[in-house]
Write a protein that holds these residues in place. Structure first.
Motif, PDB file in Angstrom:
ATOM      1  N   ASN A 141      28.869   7.163 -28.039  1.00 50.52           N
ATOM      2  CA  ASN A 141      27.796   6.221 -27.248  1.00 50.52           C
ATOM      3  C   ASN A 141      27.344   4.882 -27.587  1.00 50.52           C
ATOM      4  O   ASN A 141      27.001   4.119 -27.250  1.00 50.52           O
ATOM      5  CB  ASN A 141      26.349   7.153 -27.324  1.00 50.52           C
ATOM      6  N   ILE A 142      28.058   4.624 -28.802  1.00 54.20           N
ATOM      7  CA  ILE A 142      28.073   3.339 -29.575  1.00 54.20           C
ATOM      8  C   ILE A 142      28.824   2.361 -28.500  1.00 54.20           C
ATOM      9  O   ILE A 142      28.538   1.166 -28.250  1.00 54.20           O
ATOM     10  CB  ILE A 142      28.552   3.392 -30.894  1.00 54.20           C
ATOM     11  N   PHE A 143      29.951   2.804 -28.152  1.00 57.75           N
ATOM     12  CA  PHE A 143      30.857   2.068 -27.109  1.00 57.75           C
ATOM     13  C   PHE A 143      30.356   1.897 -25.882  1.00 57.75           C
ATOM     14  O   PHE A 143      30.580   3.275 -25.103  1.00 57.75           O
ATOM     15  CB  PHE A 143      32.186   2.699 -27.287  1.00 57.75           C
ATOM     16  N   PRO A 144      29.933   1.022 -25.062  1.00 55.95           N
ATOM     17  CA  PRO A 144      29.470   1.081 -23.899  1.00 55.95           C
ATOM     18  C   PRO A 144      30.496   1.004 -22.731  1.00 55.95           C
ATOM     19  O   PRO A 144      31.753   0.297 -22.779  1.00 55.95           O
ATOM     20  CB  PRO A 144      28.548  -0.245 -23.525  1.00 55.95           C
ATOM     21  N   GLU A 145      30.430   1.818 -21.389  1.00 61.79           N
ATOM     22  CA  GLU A 145      31.430   1.800 -20.652  1.00 61.79           C
ATOM     23  C   GLU A 145      30.957   0.742 -19.842  1.00 61.79           C
ATOM     24  O   GLU A 145      31.723   0.217 -19.208  1.00 61.79           O
ATOM     25  CB  GLU A 145      31.162   3.280 -19.723  1.00 61.79           C
ATOM     26  N   ASN A 146      29.585   0.352 -19.800  1.00 61.03           N
ATOM     27  CA  ASN A 146      29.222  -0.685 -19.011  1.00 61.03           C
ATOM     28  C   ASN A 146      27.964  -1.551 -19.840  1.00 61.03           C
ATOM     29  O   ASN A 146      26.859  -1.045 -19.715  1.00 61.03           O
ATOM     30  CB  ASN A 146      28.762  -0.106 -17.787  1.00 61.03           C
ATOM     31  N   PRO A 147      28.459  -2.636 -20.317  1.00 61.34           N
ATOM     32  CA  PRO A 147      27.391  -3.213 -21.370  1.00 61.34           C
ATOM     33  C   PRO A 147      26.041  -3.783 -20.377  1.00 61.34           C
ATOM     34  O   PRO A 147      25.178  -3.783 -21.146  1.00 61.34           O
ATOM     35  CB  PRO A 147      28.110  -4.366 -21.866  1.00 61.34           C
ATOM     36  N   VAL A 148      26.351  -4.060 -19.205  1.00 61.24           N
ATOM     37  CA  VAL A 148      25.231  -4.423 -18.634  1.00 61.24           C
ATOM     38  C   VAL A 148      24.192  -3.367 -18.396  1.00 61.24           C
ATOM     39  O   VAL A 148      22.934  -3.390 -18.307  1.00 61.24           O
ATOM     40  CB  VAL A 148      25.635  -5.054 -17.003  1.00 61.24           C
ATOM     41  N   HIS A 149      24.836  -2.193 -17.917  1.00 58.03           N
ATOM     42  CA  HIS A 149      24.033  -0.804 -17.871  1.00 58.03           C
ATOM     43  C   HIS A 149      23.268  -0.656 -19.051  1.00 58.03           C
ATOM     44  O   HIS A 149      22.022  -0.063 -19.246  1.00 58.03           O
ATOM     45  CB  HIS A 149      24.879   0.147 -17.512  1.00 58.03           C
ATOM     46  N   ALA A 150      23.934  -0.921 -20.474  1.00 57.17           N
ATOM     47  CA  ALA A 150      23.188  -0.693 -21.655  1.00 57.17           C
ATOM     48  C   ALA A 150      22.155  -1.489 -22.084  1.00 57.17           C
ATOM     49  O   ALA A 150      20.975  -1.091 -22.273  1.00 57.17           O
ATOM     50  CB  ALA A 150      24.348  -0.923 -22.813  1.00 57.17           C
ATOM     51  N   LEU A 151      22.361  -2.918 -21.391  1.00 58.57           N
ATOM     52  CA  LEU A 151      21.297  -3.809 -21.634  1.00 58.57           C
ATOM     53  C   LEU A 151      20.076  -3.656 -20.762  1.00 58.57           C
ATOM     54  O   LEU A 151      18.808  -3.507 -21.155  1.00 58.57           O
ATOM     55  CB  LEU A 151      21.817  -5.255 -21.377  1.00 58.57           C
ATOM     56  N   THR A 152      20.405  -3.059 -19.357  1.00 58.05           N
ATOM     57  CA  THR A 152      19.112  -2.919 -18.321  1.00 58.05           C
ATOM     58  C   THR A 152      18.352  -1.690 -18.894  1.00 58.05           C
ATOM     59  O   THR A 152      17.426  -1.258 -18.406  1.00 58.05           O
ATOM     60  CB  THR A 152      19.712  -2.809 -16.946  1.00 58.05           C
ATOM     61  N   ASN A 153      19.336  -0.614 -19.429  1.00 53.47           N
ATOM     62  CA  ASN A 153      18.537   0.782 -19.874  1.00 53.47           C
ATOM     63  C   ASN A 153      18.160   0.809 -21.396  1.00 53.47           C
ATOM     64  O   ASN A 153      17.459   1.796 -21.669  1.00 53.47           O
ATOM     65  CB  ASN A 153      19.499   1.897 -19.513  1.00 53.47           C
ATOM     66  N   GLY A 154      18.196  -0.370 -21.874  1.00 54.83           N
ATOM     67  CA  GLY A 154      17.797  -0.503 -23.420  1.00 54.83           C
ATOM     68  C   GLY A 154      18.553   0.568 -24.285  1.00 54.83           C
ATOM     69  O   GLY A 154      17.926   1.067 -25.300  1.00 54.83           O
TER      70      GLY A 154
END
Length: 424
Positions: A141-154
Protein backbone atom coordinates in the motif's frame (compact mmCIF):
# COMPACT_ATOMS: atom_id res chain seq x y z
CA UNK A 1 -7.86 45.47 29.08
CA UNK A 2 -8.10 44.62 25.37
CA UNK A 3 -4.44 45.53 24.84
CA UNK A 4 -3.49 43.07 27.57
CA UNK A 5 -5.60 40.32 25.98
CA UNK A 6 -3.92 40.90 22.62
CA UNK A 7 -0.52 40.29 24.21
CA UNK A 8 -1.47 36.80 25.36
CA UNK A 9 0.24 34.22 23.13
CA UNK A 10 -1.67 31.64 21.13
CA UNK A 11 -0.22 28.85 23.26
CA UNK A 12 -1.52 30.49 26.43
CA UNK A 13 -4.92 31.07 24.82
CA UNK A 14 -5.07 27.36 24.01
CA UNK A 15 -4.27 26.48 27.64
CA UNK A 16 -6.94 28.92 28.84
CA UNK A 17 -9.47 27.46 26.38
CA UNK A 18 -8.59 23.94 27.49
CA UNK A 19 -9.14 24.77 31.17
CA UNK A 20 -12.33 26.78 30.59
CA UNK A 21 -13.73 24.12 28.26
CA UNK A 22 -13.05 21.39 30.82
CA UNK A 23 -14.70 23.37 33.64
CA UNK A 24 -17.66 24.26 31.43
CA UNK A 25 -18.17 20.66 30.39
CA UNK A 26 -17.95 19.35 33.95
CA UNK A 27 -20.38 22.03 35.15
CA UNK A 28 -22.91 21.13 32.46
CA UNK A 29 -22.41 17.44 33.11
CA UNK A 30 -23.04 17.53 36.84
CA UNK A 31 -25.14 20.65 37.52
CA UNK A 32 -27.37 21.24 34.48
CA UNK A 33 -30.33 18.88 34.24
CA UNK A 34 -32.23 20.47 31.37
CA UNK A 35 -31.59 18.19 28.33
CA UNK A 36 -32.83 20.86 25.90
CA UNK A 37 -30.19 23.37 27.00
CA UNK A 38 -27.40 20.90 27.71
CA UNK A 39 -27.77 18.47 24.84
CA UNK A 40 -29.83 20.02 22.04
CA UNK A 41 -28.52 23.61 22.16
CA UNK A 42 -24.97 23.21 23.49
CA UNK A 43 -23.62 19.69 23.03
CA UNK A 44 -25.28 18.77 19.74
CA UNK A 45 -25.16 22.17 18.07
CA UNK A 46 -22.94 24.94 19.47
CA UNK A 47 -20.07 22.83 20.81
CA UNK A 48 -20.35 20.25 18.05
CA UNK A 49 -20.25 22.91 15.33
CA UNK A 50 -17.34 24.83 16.90
CA UNK A 51 -15.21 21.75 17.50
CA UNK A 52 -15.97 19.94 14.25
CA UNK A 53 -15.40 23.07 12.16
CA UNK A 54 -11.87 23.39 13.55
CA UNK A 55 -11.19 19.69 12.92
CA UNK A 56 -12.45 19.93 9.33
CA UNK A 57 -10.30 22.99 8.58
CA UNK A 58 -7.18 21.21 9.84
CA UNK A 59 -8.03 18.04 7.91
CA UNK A 60 -8.52 20.16 4.81
CA UNK A 61 -4.92 21.35 5.02
CA UNK A 62 -3.06 18.33 6.39
CA UNK A 63 -2.68 16.34 3.13
CA UNK A 64 -1.27 19.17 0.96
CA UNK A 65 0.82 20.32 3.92
CA UNK A 66 2.37 16.88 4.45
CA UNK A 67 2.99 16.42 0.73
CA UNK A 68 4.64 19.82 0.22
CA UNK A 69 6.62 19.48 3.46
CA UNK A 70 8.12 16.10 2.58
CA UNK A 71 8.96 17.23 -0.97
CA UNK A 72 10.76 20.33 0.28
CA UNK A 73 12.56 18.51 3.12
CA UNK A 74 14.24 16.30 0.49
CA UNK A 75 14.54 18.89 -2.29
CA UNK A 76 16.18 21.44 0.04
CA UNK A 77 19.36 19.35 0.22
CA UNK A 78 21.65 21.49 -1.91
CA UNK A 79 24.33 18.90 -2.67
CA UNK A 80 23.31 15.41 -3.80
CA UNK A 81 26.67 14.08 -2.56
CA UNK A 82 25.71 15.13 0.96
CA UNK A 83 22.58 13.04 0.63
CA UNK A 84 24.81 10.06 -0.15
CA UNK A 85 27.32 10.56 2.69
CA UNK A 86 26.56 12.76 5.68
CA UNK A 87 22.90 13.02 4.73
CA UNK A 88 22.42 9.27 4.39
CA UNK A 89 24.10 8.58 7.72
CA UNK A 90 22.04 11.31 9.39
CA UNK A 91 18.81 9.94 7.93
CA UNK A 92 19.65 6.41 9.08
CA UNK A 93 20.42 7.72 12.55
CA UNK A 94 17.17 9.69 12.64
CA UNK A 95 15.22 6.59 11.60
CA UNK A 96 16.97 4.54 14.30
CA UNK A 97 16.03 7.09 16.97
CA UNK A 98 12.42 7.10 15.76
CA UNK A 99 12.24 3.29 15.83
CA UNK A 100 13.71 3.17 19.36
CA UNK A 101 11.15 5.75 20.46
CA UNK A 102 8.25 3.79 18.96
CA UNK A 103 9.34 0.49 20.49
CA UNK A 104 10.00 2.06 23.90
CA UNK A 105 6.61 3.79 23.86
CA UNK A 106 4.79 0.60 22.85
CA UNK A 107 6.48 -1.35 25.67
CA UNK A 108 5.72 1.30 28.33
CA UNK A 109 2.20 1.80 27.01
CA UNK A 110 1.52 -1.94 27.08
CA UNK A 111 2.61 -2.04 30.73
CA UNK A 112 0.75 1.08 31.93
CA UNK A 113 -2.32 0.58 29.70
CA UNK A 114 -3.44 4.25 29.44
CA UNK A 115 -6.63 3.41 27.51
CA UNK A 116 -7.97 0.85 29.95
CA UNK A 117 -10.93 2.36 31.81
CA UNK A 118 -12.79 4.02 28.97
CA UNK A 119 -14.36 0.65 28.09
CA UNK A 120 -15.74 1.58 24.68
CA UNK A 121 -17.30 -1.48 22.98
CA UNK A 122 -15.67 -2.51 19.71
CA UNK A 123 -17.79 -3.72 16.82
CA UNK A 124 -17.16 -7.03 15.07
CA UNK A 125 -16.23 -5.20 11.87
CA UNK A 126 -13.58 -3.23 13.68
CA UNK A 127 -12.10 -6.33 15.29
CA UNK A 128 -12.02 -8.29 12.03
CA UNK A 129 -10.44 -5.49 10.00
CA UNK A 130 -7.79 -5.00 12.63
CA UNK A 131 -6.89 -8.65 13.09
CA UNK A 132 -6.59 -9.22 9.33
CA UNK A 133 -3.89 -6.58 8.81
CA UNK A 134 -0.79 -8.00 7.13
CA UNK A 135 2.69 -6.57 6.89
CA UNK A 136 2.87 -7.36 3.18
CA UNK A 137 -0.35 -5.44 2.53
CA UNK A 138 1.05 -2.40 4.32
CA UNK A 139 4.25 -2.53 2.25
CA UNK A 140 2.30 -2.86 -1.01
CA UNK A 141 0.00 0.00 0.00
CA UNK A 142 3.03 2.30 0.26
CA UNK A 143 3.36 2.18 -3.54
CA UNK A 144 0.42 4.02 -5.12
CA UNK A 145 -1.19 2.77 -8.29
CA UNK A 146 -2.55 6.28 -8.78
CA UNK A 147 -0.82 9.08 -6.81
CA UNK A 148 -3.65 11.50 -7.55
CA UNK A 149 -6.11 9.04 -6.00
CA UNK A 150 -3.84 8.76 -2.93
CA UNK A 151 -3.73 12.54 -2.57
CA UNK A 152 -7.49 13.01 -2.92
CA UNK A 153 -8.24 10.20 -0.46
CA UNK A 154 -5.64 11.16 2.12
CA UNK A 155 -3.69 7.87 1.89
CA UNK A 156 -0.63 8.90 3.87
CA UNK A 157 1.86 6.13 3.08
CA UNK A 158 1.64 6.53 -0.73
CA UNK A 159 1.69 10.30 -0.31
CA UNK A 160 4.93 10.08 1.67
CA UNK A 161 6.66 7.87 -0.90
CA UNK A 162 5.46 10.00 -3.81
CA UNK A 163 6.70 13.14 -2.04
CA UNK A 164 10.12 11.59 -1.32
CA UNK A 165 10.53 10.56 -4.97
CA UNK A 166 9.60 14.01 -6.27
CA UNK A 167 11.93 15.67 -3.76
CA UNK A 168 14.80 13.38 -4.79
CA UNK A 169 14.25 14.07 -8.50
CA UNK A 170 14.17 17.82 -7.79
CA UNK A 171 17.59 17.49 -6.15
CA UNK A 172 18.95 15.56 -9.15
CA UNK A 173 17.51 18.00 -11.70
CA UNK A 174 17.88 21.23 -9.72
CA UNK A 175 19.11 23.29 -12.68
CA UNK A 176 16.43 21.97 -15.01
CA UNK A 177 13.45 22.11 -12.64
CA UNK A 178 13.89 25.43 -10.85
CA UNK A 179 10.32 26.43 -11.72
CA UNK A 180 8.89 23.27 -10.15
CA UNK A 181 11.15 23.67 -7.10
CA UNK A 182 10.02 27.27 -6.62
CA UNK A 183 6.39 26.17 -7.05
CA UNK A 184 6.68 23.60 -4.24
CA UNK A 185 8.59 26.09 -2.10
CA UNK A 186 5.85 28.69 -2.52
CA UNK A 187 3.11 26.08 -1.95
CA UNK A 188 4.86 25.02 1.25
CA UNK A 189 4.97 28.62 2.48
CA UNK A 190 1.33 29.04 1.45
CA UNK A 191 0.25 25.99 3.45
CA UNK A 192 2.20 27.20 6.49
CA UNK A 193 0.43 30.56 6.24
CA UNK A 194 -2.96 28.86 5.98
CA UNK A 195 -2.17 26.75 9.04
CA UNK A 196 -1.28 29.91 10.97
CA UNK A 197 -4.60 31.47 9.97
CA UNK A 198 -6.60 28.39 10.95
CA UNK A 199 -4.72 28.18 14.25
CA UNK A 200 -6.13 31.59 15.22
CA UNK A 201 -9.48 29.90 15.89
CA UNK A 202 -7.82 26.98 17.71
CA UNK A 203 -8.78 28.27 21.20
CA UNK A 204 -12.45 28.40 20.17
CA UNK A 205 -12.33 24.94 18.64
CA UNK A 206 -10.50 23.44 21.62
CA UNK A 207 -12.90 25.10 24.08
CA UNK A 208 -15.86 23.55 22.24
CA UNK A 209 -14.22 20.12 22.03
CA UNK A 210 -13.24 20.10 25.71
CA UNK A 211 -16.67 21.32 26.80
CA UNK A 212 -18.42 18.67 24.69
CA UNK A 213 -16.04 15.94 25.80
CA UNK A 214 -16.26 16.57 29.54
CA UNK A 215 -19.93 17.38 29.25
CA UNK A 216 -20.64 13.81 28.19
CA UNK A 217 -18.15 11.72 30.21
CA UNK A 218 -17.92 11.02 33.92
CA UNK A 219 -15.03 11.18 36.35
CA UNK A 220 -14.33 7.49 35.76
CA UNK A 221 -13.21 8.40 32.22
CA UNK A 222 -10.96 11.28 33.29
CA UNK A 223 -8.38 8.97 34.92
CA UNK A 224 -7.28 7.44 31.57
CA UNK A 225 -6.48 10.97 30.32
CA UNK A 226 -4.06 11.55 33.21
CA UNK A 227 -2.59 8.09 32.56
CA UNK A 228 -2.28 8.98 28.86
CA UNK A 229 -0.34 12.19 29.57
CA UNK A 230 1.70 10.55 32.33
CA UNK A 231 2.65 7.65 30.05
CA UNK A 232 3.97 10.04 27.39
CA UNK A 233 5.90 12.10 29.95
CA UNK A 234 7.44 8.91 31.41
CA UNK A 235 8.62 7.66 28.01
CA UNK A 236 10.12 11.05 27.10
CA UNK A 237 11.86 11.22 30.50
CA UNK A 238 13.42 7.81 29.80
CA UNK A 239 14.51 9.08 26.39
CA UNK A 240 16.15 12.23 27.71
CA UNK A 241 17.73 10.82 30.87
CA UNK A 242 18.60 7.27 29.73
CA UNK A 243 18.46 6.60 25.97
CA UNK A 244 20.01 9.81 24.61
CA UNK A 245 22.89 9.92 27.15
CA UNK A 246 23.75 6.27 26.36
CA UNK A 247 23.79 7.03 22.61
CA UNK A 248 25.97 10.09 23.21
CA UNK A 249 28.47 8.15 25.33
CA UNK A 250 28.68 5.19 22.92
CA UNK A 251 29.24 7.26 19.78
CA UNK A 252 31.24 10.25 21.10
CA UNK A 253 32.87 8.80 24.25
CA UNK A 254 32.08 12.08 26.00
CA UNK A 255 30.16 13.26 29.04
CA UNK A 256 26.46 13.79 28.17
CA UNK A 257 26.00 16.09 31.17
CA UNK A 258 28.24 18.63 29.43
CA UNK A 259 26.05 18.39 26.34
CA UNK A 260 22.88 19.02 28.35
CA UNK A 261 24.45 21.93 30.19
CA UNK A 262 25.50 23.60 26.93
CA UNK A 263 22.28 22.73 25.06
CA UNK A 264 19.86 23.52 27.92
CA UNK A 265 18.68 26.90 26.59
CA UNK A 266 17.55 25.35 23.30
CA UNK A 267 15.74 22.59 25.21
CA UNK A 268 13.93 25.09 27.46
CA UNK A 269 12.98 27.18 24.44
CA UNK A 270 11.47 24.12 22.72
CA UNK A 271 9.53 23.16 25.84
CA UNK A 272 8.12 26.63 26.54
CA UNK A 273 7.17 27.28 22.92
CA UNK A 274 5.89 23.70 22.30
CA UNK A 275 7.63 24.00 18.93
CA UNK A 276 10.42 22.02 17.29
CA UNK A 277 10.89 24.59 14.52
CA UNK A 278 11.24 27.80 16.52
CA UNK A 279 14.42 26.70 18.40
CA UNK A 280 16.31 25.74 15.20
CA UNK A 281 18.50 28.90 15.06
CA UNK A 282 19.28 28.66 18.78
CA UNK A 283 20.06 24.94 18.45
CA UNK A 284 22.55 25.60 15.66
CA UNK A 285 24.13 28.40 17.69
CA UNK A 286 24.56 26.23 20.81
CA UNK A 287 25.99 23.33 18.81
CA UNK A 288 28.46 25.72 17.20
CA UNK A 289 29.49 26.97 20.64
CA UNK A 290 30.11 23.45 21.94
CA UNK A 291 32.40 22.57 19.01
CA UNK A 292 30.19 21.10 16.27
CA UNK A 293 31.29 22.45 12.89
CA UNK A 294 28.81 24.95 11.52
CA UNK A 295 28.37 23.26 8.12
CA UNK A 296 27.28 20.07 9.90
CA UNK A 297 24.77 21.65 12.30
CA UNK A 298 23.41 23.92 9.58
CA UNK A 299 22.64 20.82 7.51
CA UNK A 300 21.51 18.20 10.04
CA UNK A 301 19.37 20.31 12.41
CA UNK A 302 16.86 21.43 9.71
CA UNK A 303 16.95 17.92 8.21
CA UNK A 304 16.30 16.43 11.64
CA UNK A 305 13.43 18.83 12.19
CA UNK A 306 11.78 17.27 9.14
CA UNK A 307 12.69 13.61 9.67
CA UNK A 308 13.57 13.08 13.34
CA UNK A 309 10.54 13.56 15.57
CA UNK A 310 11.13 11.18 18.47
CA UNK A 311 8.60 12.99 20.66
CA UNK A 312 5.95 12.73 17.96
CA UNK A 313 6.78 9.02 17.58
CA UNK A 314 6.05 8.57 21.29
CA UNK A 315 2.77 10.46 20.98
CA UNK A 316 1.64 8.42 17.97
CA UNK A 317 2.56 5.12 19.66
CA UNK A 318 0.87 5.90 22.98
CA UNK A 319 -2.09 7.41 21.11
CA UNK A 320 -2.51 4.21 19.11
CA UNK A 321 -2.39 2.08 22.29
CA UNK A 322 -4.76 4.47 24.07
CA UNK A 323 -7.42 4.04 21.37
CA UNK A 324 -6.85 0.30 20.90
CA UNK A 325 -7.08 -0.37 24.65
CA UNK A 326 -10.14 1.84 24.99
CA UNK A 327 -11.90 -0.34 22.38
CA UNK A 328 -10.52 -3.56 23.84
CA UNK A 329 -8.55 -4.46 20.69
CA UNK A 330 -5.61 -6.86 21.12
CA UNK A 331 -3.00 -6.76 18.33
CA UNK A 332 -0.95 -9.76 17.27
CA UNK A 333 2.76 -9.80 16.42
CA UNK A 334 2.24 -9.30 12.69
CA UNK A 335 -0.13 -6.41 13.28
CA UNK A 336 2.34 -4.76 15.68
CA UNK A 337 5.05 -4.86 12.98
CA UNK A 338 2.58 -3.19 10.64
CA UNK A 339 1.80 -0.60 13.29
CA UNK A 340 5.51 0.19 13.82
CA UNK A 341 6.09 0.73 10.10
CA UNK A 342 2.96 2.87 9.79
CA UNK A 343 3.89 5.03 12.78
CA UNK A 344 7.48 5.37 11.52
CA UNK A 345 6.34 6.59 8.10
CA UNK A 346 3.84 8.98 9.65
CA UNK A 347 6.45 10.30 12.08
CA UNK A 348 8.88 11.09 9.29
CA UNK A 349 6.20 12.87 7.26
CA UNK A 350 4.43 14.73 10.06
CA UNK A 351 4.84 18.50 9.50
CA UNK A 352 6.39 20.50 12.33
CA UNK A 353 3.41 22.82 12.88
CA UNK A 354 1.09 23.16 15.89
CA UNK A 355 -1.62 20.49 16.25
CA UNK A 356 -0.56 18.70 13.04
CA UNK A 357 0.44 15.63 15.07
CA UNK A 358 -3.15 15.21 16.26
CA UNK A 359 -4.44 14.92 12.72
CA UNK A 360 -1.54 12.74 11.66
CA UNK A 361 -2.57 10.44 14.53
CA UNK A 362 -6.11 10.31 13.15
CA UNK A 363 -4.68 9.18 9.80
CA UNK A 364 -2.57 6.52 11.54
CA UNK A 365 -5.67 5.19 13.26
CA UNK A 366 -7.55 5.11 9.95
CA UNK A 367 -4.72 3.23 8.21
CA UNK A 368 -4.50 0.68 11.04
CA UNK A 369 -8.27 0.22 11.15
CA UNK A 370 -9.17 1.93 14.41
CA UNK A 371 -11.91 4.58 14.83
CA UNK A 372 -10.96 8.22 15.29
CA UNK A 373 -13.79 9.11 17.66
CA UNK A 374 -11.36 9.71 20.55
CA UNK A 375 -9.34 12.27 18.59
CA UNK A 376 -11.53 15.06 20.03
CA UNK A 377 -10.50 13.96 23.51
CA UNK A 378 -6.80 13.85 22.61
CA UNK A 379 -6.92 17.20 20.79
CA UNK A 380 -8.10 18.99 23.91
CA UNK A 381 -5.05 17.92 25.93
CA UNK A 382 -2.46 18.00 23.15
CA UNK A 383 -1.10 21.45 24.01
CA UNK A 384 0.36 20.00 27.22
CA UNK A 385 1.71 16.95 25.40
CA UNK A 386 3.16 19.14 22.64
CA UNK A 387 5.61 20.78 25.04
CA UNK A 388 7.15 17.42 25.92
CA UNK A 389 7.13 16.30 22.28
CA UNK A 390 9.07 19.41 21.24
CA UNK A 391 11.54 18.90 24.10
CA UNK A 392 12.26 15.34 22.95
CA UNK A 393 12.49 16.32 19.28
CA UNK A 394 14.99 19.13 19.74
CA UNK A 395 17.12 17.14 22.20
CA UNK A 396 17.37 14.08 19.95
CA UNK A 397 18.26 16.32 16.99
CA UNK A 398 21.08 17.87 19.00
CA UNK A 399 22.35 14.43 20.06
CA UNK A 400 22.18 13.05 16.50
CA UNK A 401 23.95 16.09 15.07
CA UNK A 402 26.75 15.75 17.62
CA UNK A 403 27.16 12.04 16.86
CA UNK A 404 27.27 12.56 13.08
CA UNK A 405 29.73 15.44 13.48
CA UNK A 406 31.99 13.30 15.68
CA UNK A 407 31.99 10.46 13.13
CA UNK A 408 33.11 12.87 10.40
CA UNK A 409 35.80 14.53 12.56
CA UNK A 410 33.71 17.70 12.60
CA UNK A 411 33.39 17.97 16.38
CA UNK A 412 36.07 19.97 18.21
CA UNK A 413 36.30 18.01 21.44
CA UNK A 414 38.69 20.55 23.00
CA UNK A 415 35.99 23.19 22.66
CA UNK A 416 33.37 20.77 23.99
CA UNK A 417 35.53 19.89 26.99
CA UNK A 418 36.50 23.57 27.40
CA UNK A 419 40.19 22.90 27.01
CA UNK A 420 42.31 25.83 25.94
CA UNK A 421 44.34 25.23 22.80
CA UNK A 422 48.08 25.94 23.10
CA UNK A 423 49.34 29.13 21.52
CA UNK A 424 51.26 28.70 18.27
Amino acid sequence: MFNYLRKISLGNWIIIAMVLGTLTGLFLNFYVDDPFIENFILMDNVFYLGGDLFIRLMKMLIVPLVFCSIVMSIASISDIRKLGTIGLRSILFFILINILSIVLALIIGTIIKPGVGLNIPASDTLSNSTSSMALTDTILNIFPENPVHALTNGEMLPIILFGVLIGYILVKLRGETSTVYNLFDELNHLMMKLINIVMKIAPIGIFCMMARTFGTIGFESILPLTKFIGCIVLVIAIQIFVVYPIIFVIFTRSNPLKFYRKFASAMFFAFSSASSSAPIPLSIEKLDEMGVFHEISLFTIPLGNSLNKSGSAVFFSIGFLFVAQAYGIDFGTTAILTVIITILMATISSPAVPMASVFTLSMILSIIGLPIALIDLITGIYNVIGMFNALSNITSNGICTSVVAYQYNSFDMDTFNEKKKPDN
